[in-house]
Every structure is written in C-alpha cells, then in structure tokens.
Design a protein around this motif. Structure first.
Motif, PDB file in Angstrom:
ATOM      1  N   SER A   1      37.595  51.595  36.000  1.00 53.24           N
ATOM      2  CA  SER A   1      36.274  51.543  36.625  1.00 53.24           C
ATOM      3  C   SER A   1      35.535  52.857  36.388  1.00 53.24           C
ATOM      4  N   GLN A   2      34.257  52.754  36.048  1.00 55.06           N
ATOM      5  CA  GLN A   2      33.466  53.975  35.857  1.00 55.06           C
ATOM      6  C   GLN A   2      33.392  54.786  37.146  1.00 55.06           C
ATOM      7  N   SER A   3      33.571  54.116  38.281  1.00 53.51           N
ATOM      8  CA  SER A   3      33.526  54.836  39.554  1.00 53.51           C
ATOM      9  C   SER A   3      34.729  55.767  39.702  1.00 53.51           C
ATOM     10  N   TRP A   4      35.760  55.587  38.857  1.00 57.32           N
ATOM     11  CA  TRP A   4      36.939  56.445  38.920  1.00 57.32           C
ATOM     12  C   TRP A   4      36.797  57.677  38.040  1.00 57.32           C
TER      13      TRP A   4
ATOM     14  N   SER B   1      27.287  49.613  41.691  1.00 53.41           N
ATOM     15  CA  SER B   1      26.585  49.829  42.958  1.00 53.41           C
ATOM     16  C   SER B   1      27.162  51.068  43.626  1.00 53.41           C
ATOM     17  N   SER B   2      26.555  51.462  44.714  1.00 52.88           N
ATOM     18  CA  SER B   2      27.066  52.629  45.431  1.00 52.88           C
ATOM     19  C   SER B   2      27.941  52.206  46.610  1.00 52.88           C
ATOM     20  N   SER B   3      28.325  50.927  46.655  1.00 46.09           N
ATOM     21  CA  SER B   3      29.163  50.424  47.742  1.00 46.09           C
ATOM     22  C   SER B   3      30.619  50.790  47.524  1.00 46.09           C
ATOM     23  N   CYS B   4      31.310  51.080  48.605  1.00 44.50           N
ATOM     24  CA  CYS B   4      32.751  51.297  48.577  1.00 44.50           C
ATOM     25  C   CYS B   4      33.396  50.258  49.488  1.00 44.50           C
ATOM     26  N   VAL B   5      34.567  49.766  49.094  1.00 43.33           N
ATOM     27  CA  VAL B   5      35.310  48.832  49.946  1.00 43.33           C
ATOM     28  C   VAL B   5      36.721  49.364  50.148  1.00 43.33           C
ATOM     29  N   HIS B   6      37.280  49.056  51.301  1.00 46.59           N
ATOM     30  CA  HIS B   6      38.651  49.460  51.605  1.00 46.59           C
ATOM     31  C   HIS B   6      39.595  48.684  50.703  1.00 46.59           C
ATOM     32  N   LEU B   7      40.686  49.303  50.270  1.00 48.93           N
ATOM     33  CA  LEU B   7      41.639  48.640  49.388  1.00 48.93           C
ATOM     34  C   LEU B   7      42.214  47.362  50.009  1.00 48.93           C
TER      35      LEU B   7
ATOM     36  N   GLU C   1      30.151  61.323  40.025  1.00 54.18           N
ATOM     37  CA  GLU C   1      29.878  59.931  40.385  1.00 54.18           C
ATOM     38  C   GLU C   1      30.124  59.712  41.879  1.00 54.18           C
ATOM     39  N   ILE C   2      29.937  58.484  42.314  1.00 54.41           N
ATOM     40  CA  ILE C   2      30.147  58.099  43.705  1.00 54.41           C
ATOM     41  C   ILE C   2      31.570  58.424  44.136  1.00 54.41           C
ATOM     42  N   LYS C   3      31.692  59.054  45.266  1.00 55.44           N
ATOM     43  CA  LYS C   3      33.018  59.311  45.832  1.00 55.44           C
ATOM     44  C   LYS C   3      33.199  58.378  47.021  1.00 55.44           C
ATOM     45  N   CYS C   4      34.329  57.745  47.065  1.00 53.45           N
ATOM     46  CA  CYS C   4      34.632  56.867  48.192  1.00 53.45           C
ATOM     47  C   CYS C   4      35.670  57.545  49.069  1.00 53.45           C
ATOM     48  N   ALA C   5      35.719  57.137  50.315  1.00 56.34           N
ATOM     49  CA  ALA C   5      36.696  57.679  51.260  1.00 56.34           C
ATOM     50  C   ALA C   5      38.112  57.311  50.810  1.00 56.34           C
TER      51      ALA C   5
END
Length: 133
Positions: free
Chosen positions: A21-24, A61-67, A48-52
């Motif tokens: 994923s590009q988010s990684w 998108s800029s959304s993050c979801v829990h694993l 890039e976007i950092k997720c918790a």
C-alpha cells in the motif's frame, strides 16, 4: 523476471515482484523485502498519512481503519480496500503466523497486531506494552 503490476494506490517494490500500500511508504516500517518503501529515493521530504498503532490507511483516501476491521465482512474503507478476495486467500498464512493476539490480512501480506495500547515486538508475533523497553 516479469514485472508485477500493482493495483491503484499500491507501490511496486524495487524487487519488481512485491506490491505494498502506498500508505505504508516512508512510515518507518519496512514492508518491502528489499526495504525500498523506506529508501531515500522513495521517501520525499513530506510524509504520507500516518495511522495510529494497529490501524492501516485505506487506499486513495486519508481514512484509517483498525486492523480488526480488515476482512470482517464490512466495508469500512471508501474504496473497499479492507475487504476482498485477499481475505480468503491469505487466511492460511495468517493461521501459520501464530500471532499472540490476532492476525490481519492486508492485500499482499499478513501481519500480527495486538490489543490497543500494545505493539508487536521484533519477532512480528508477540505483543508488548507500547512503552515497555
């Protein structure tokens, strides 16, 4: 060696086989076998976007979801990145990982995750408190 084509929103590692994923990209955690997703030529100055902890970014998108929301039968990402054929295909790999807490199946990979407030240790399977040494 034939070149792998990645889905939109994915990065082709410099090994020309693995897609992540590009988010990684540039998140400080190497996801490509050759670590090209963290290399200086890949990572620009801006990040890039950092997720918790224990979250992943949805593609495009800029959304993050829990694993725990990945492959649970409910589409949480606007693009459906968290659900799909990879869920069934990667299930045996997840079971073989033998995670201390739970395993998530994300597109081209499986990875262990821990309860909130805990993170995966260097072995990729065990959990430790986020602030433990």
């Amino acid at each position: 060696m034939h070149q792998q084509l990645c889905d939109p929103g994915e990065f082709l590692c410099h090994d020309h086989v693995t897609c992540v994923s590009q988010s990684w990209l540039c998140d400080g955690d190497p996801d490509c076998p050759d670590q090209s997703d963290e290399s200086l030529d890949t990572c620009p100055e801006e990040v890039e976007i950092k997720c918790a902890l224990n979250h992943i970014a949805c593609l495009g998108s800029s959304s993050c979801v829990h694993l725990s929301q990945v492959c649970n039968g409910v589409v949480d990402c606007p693009d459906g990145f968290d659900e799909g054929g990879h869920c069934q295909e990667l299930l045996p790999s997840c079971q073989r990982l033998n995670c201390q807490f739970k395993c998530a199946m994300v597109r081209n990979a499986t990875r262990c995750y821990c309860e909130d407030g805990f993170e995966v240790t260097e072995d990729g399977r065990s959990c430790k408190g986020k602030y433990e040494m």
